[in-house]
Design an enzyme around this catalytic site. Structure first.
Site, PDB file in Angstrom:
ATOM      1  N   LYS A 133       1.529 -31.543  34.161  1.00  0.00           N
ATOM      2  CA  LYS A 133       1.551 -30.705  32.961  1.00  0.00           C
ATOM      3  C   LYS A 133       2.861 -29.926  32.851  1.00  0.00           C
ATOM      4  CE  LYS A 133      -2.437 -31.404  30.923  1.00  0.00           C
ATOM      5  NZ  LYS A 133      -3.474 -30.380  30.887  1.00  0.00           N
ATOM      6  N   GLY A 173      -3.967 -28.842  23.240  1.00  0.00           N
ATOM      7  CA  GLY A 173      -5.407 -28.804  23.016  1.00  0.00           C
ATOM      8  C   GLY A 173      -6.185 -28.281  24.206  1.00  0.00           C
ATOM      9  N   GLN A 210      -6.827 -26.446  33.726  1.00  0.00           N
ATOM     10  CA  GLN A 210      -6.982 -25.478  32.640  1.00  0.00           C
ATOM     11  C   GLN A 210      -7.724 -24.212  33.071  1.00  0.00           C
ATOM     12  OE1 GLN A 210      -8.544 -27.665  29.254  1.00  0.00           O
ATOM     13  NE2 GLN A 210      -6.928 -29.204  29.424  1.00  0.00           N
ATOM     14  N   CYS A 237      -9.022 -52.475  37.910  1.00  0.00           N
ATOM     15  CA  CYS A 237      -9.231 -51.049  38.149  1.00  0.00           C
ATOM     16  C   CYS A 237     -10.664 -50.750  37.743  1.00  0.00           C
ATOM     17  CB  CYS A 237      -8.229 -50.182  37.393  1.00  0.00           C
ATOM     18  SG  CYS A 237      -8.510 -50.090  35.612  1.00  0.00           S
TER      19      CYS A 237
END
EC number: 2.8.1.4
Length: 484
Positions: free
Chosen positions: A267, A289, A298, A458
């Site tokens: 980030k 967002g 966050q 995956c």
């Protein structure tokens, strides 16, 4: 046919100079949007409203005009009206009678009047006169002031009478360009689309910055979201879409950064890159967002550490919203379907993320990056006019073949991150399995035997498909997706 555009109340309470400036902006924005539908559209600003006229010879445009007006920021509501000249109160009644006679049969009604200008009567007198006449000379059940079956809305402006046939709720907010530009970090998910919309509605020209973590399919999906938001709500102004190839940054994070710090470091790198993009564009704020506590990066502590990576203002309009509320808003603005089908990435973030990052420790980890990493990444960034995305979205990414079993002459490549592969190793009887993490596949694939077919694996099947698409774009056609 005409429309009376009513300004959002927050515009109406501004000082006279600000109100006039915002009204001029809204007039210009409406004109820019409607002129794209028809060059003959007429838009005229007045002190407390904006008049929009549909060309007389093109009544079929009425519905389209109404739909577009409902999505322009700065509008409280729109009245679809028919215009008449009048002199007396009786003229108003005589004009209303043929319009409402059939509509009022066996129904209760009331008359509501709004008036501007100098007259020898007031609004209540008009309501009583017109209502009394309609009650007497139609087959209405009678006048009912509370919860009537029909409400007759009349607007009087000097010598003009407007009979309202429809009220259309507006978007609210401020006209675009009332606030400064922002750069929205868009991923195509629920959150970033809603956050972008919030700033369009608030009057900011919203540009988009997308960090591509691998694959044309994801980029095209995100471009579709950005284009939808612009076309539906912000078409009055040109904006930019910036795509930054971030695979190289992710590779270095996965190879060099301590596992628990990966999410915060990623980030921070995005914020640094977005800051440089914004500065080149003369933009002084970023929009994300992020919502408090939604994911590990966050938390308040981690958001604080992330903010320290840039001097720009970071705006988070969804910070206190719950996920169900965000999804409902995405549904309302038309981005839900895009977001629901947007890829999630296998192993891009750490398996054991910290929720209380320490700035000094994060900065020490970041010293492990190549010195010119961001310079190299930003040199490859693509900046396009969002209007050009319409061409891009018409392109179709080659569909990658997906198989559920492997033949003995095929090779499975496990592209999961090392932690996932080590904890749950893949073993298929009679089939060779190679372990090549997705962030190394692009370079390692060139060294493989070109005469063999490779099945990429995956756990979610998304990263394997995106990597297969990427390899196909590079000219490799011996690739499939393995989904047992």
């Amino acid at each position: 046919m005409k429309f009376i555009v009513k300004l959002y109340p927050e515009i109406m309470i501004k000082s006279k100079p600000v109100r006039m400036r915002f009204t001029k902006m809204l007039e210009s924005n409406i004109r820019n949007v409607l002129k794209k539908i028809d060059e003959d559209a007429k838009v005229q600003r007045q002190w407390d409203k904006i008049m929009v006229k549909v060309p007389k010879d093109k009544p079929e445009l009425t519905e389209l005009f109404a739909e577009r007006l409902a999505h322009i920021p700065g509008i409280h509501h729109v009245l679809q009206v028919a215009e008449y000249d009048f002199e007396t109160v009786d003229d108003i009644y005589q004009l209303a009678l043929p319009v409402y006679r059939d509509m009022l049969k066996d129904k209760t009604f009331c008359v509501r009047v709004k008036r501007a200008g100098q007259h020898d009567f007031n609004s209540i007198e008009v309501e009583r006169y017109v209502g009394g006449g309609l009650n007497q000379f139609t087959e209405a059940k009678g006048v009912q002031l509370k919860n009537p079956d029909v409400t007759i809305q009349l607007e009087i402006d000097r010598d003009k009478l407007y009979m309202v046939s429809q009220r259309i709720e507006g978007l609210g907010g401020f006209p675009i360009a009332a606030q400064e530009d922002v750069l929205s970090l868009i991923s195509g998910g629920f959150d970033s689309g809603v956050a972008s919309f919030q700033f369009i509605k608030k009057g900011s020209r919203t540009h988009y910055c997308f960090f591509n973590l691998g694959g044309a399919q994801h980029e095209i999906g995100v471009k579709q979201v950005a284009y939808h938001l612009w076309k539906t709500y912000g078409e009055s102004h040109k904006v930019k879409f910036v795509s930054v190839p971030f695979e190289e940054v992710v590779t270095e994070i996965l190879e060099r950064i301590e596992n628990g710090q990966m999410g915060v470091v990623l980030k921070r790198m995005m914020m640094r890159a977005a800051t440089r993009v914004a500065e080149r564009m003369g933009i002084q704020a970023l929009v994300t967002g992020e919502s408090l506590g939604q994911v590990s990066s966050q938390t308040l502590t981690n958001l604080n550490v992330i903010d320290r990576s840039t001097d720009l203002l970071i705006l988070r309009p969804l910070i206190s919203m719950d996920k169900p509320d965000i999804i409902r808003e995405a549904r309302r603005i038309g981005t839900e379907d895009f977001a629901a089908s947007m890829p999630e990435y296998c192993g891009v973030i750490s398996q054991r993320p910290t929720v209380k990052a320490v700035l000094s420790k994060v900065e020490a980890e970041e010293q492990k990056f190549s010195e010119d990493l961001l310079d190299r990444v930003l040199a490859k960034a693509e900046v396009i006019d969002i209007r050009d995305i319409a061409v891009a979205t018409s392109e179709r990414v080659t569909e990658t073949e997906t198989v559920s079993s492997a033949a003995g002459n095929e090779v499975i490549i496990d592209i999961r991150a090392p932690e996932e592969e080590e904890s749950r190793p893949l073993d298929v009887d009679g089939v060779e399995v190679k372990v090549i993490p997705f962030f190394k596949l692009a370079t390692a694939f060139a060294e493989l035997d070109k005469d063999k077919t490779y099945l990429l694996y995956c756990e979610r099947g998304v990263m394997s498909k995106l990597q297969a698409l990427y390899l196909q774009e590079q000219g490799y056609n011996n690739v499939k997706v393995y989904r047992p």
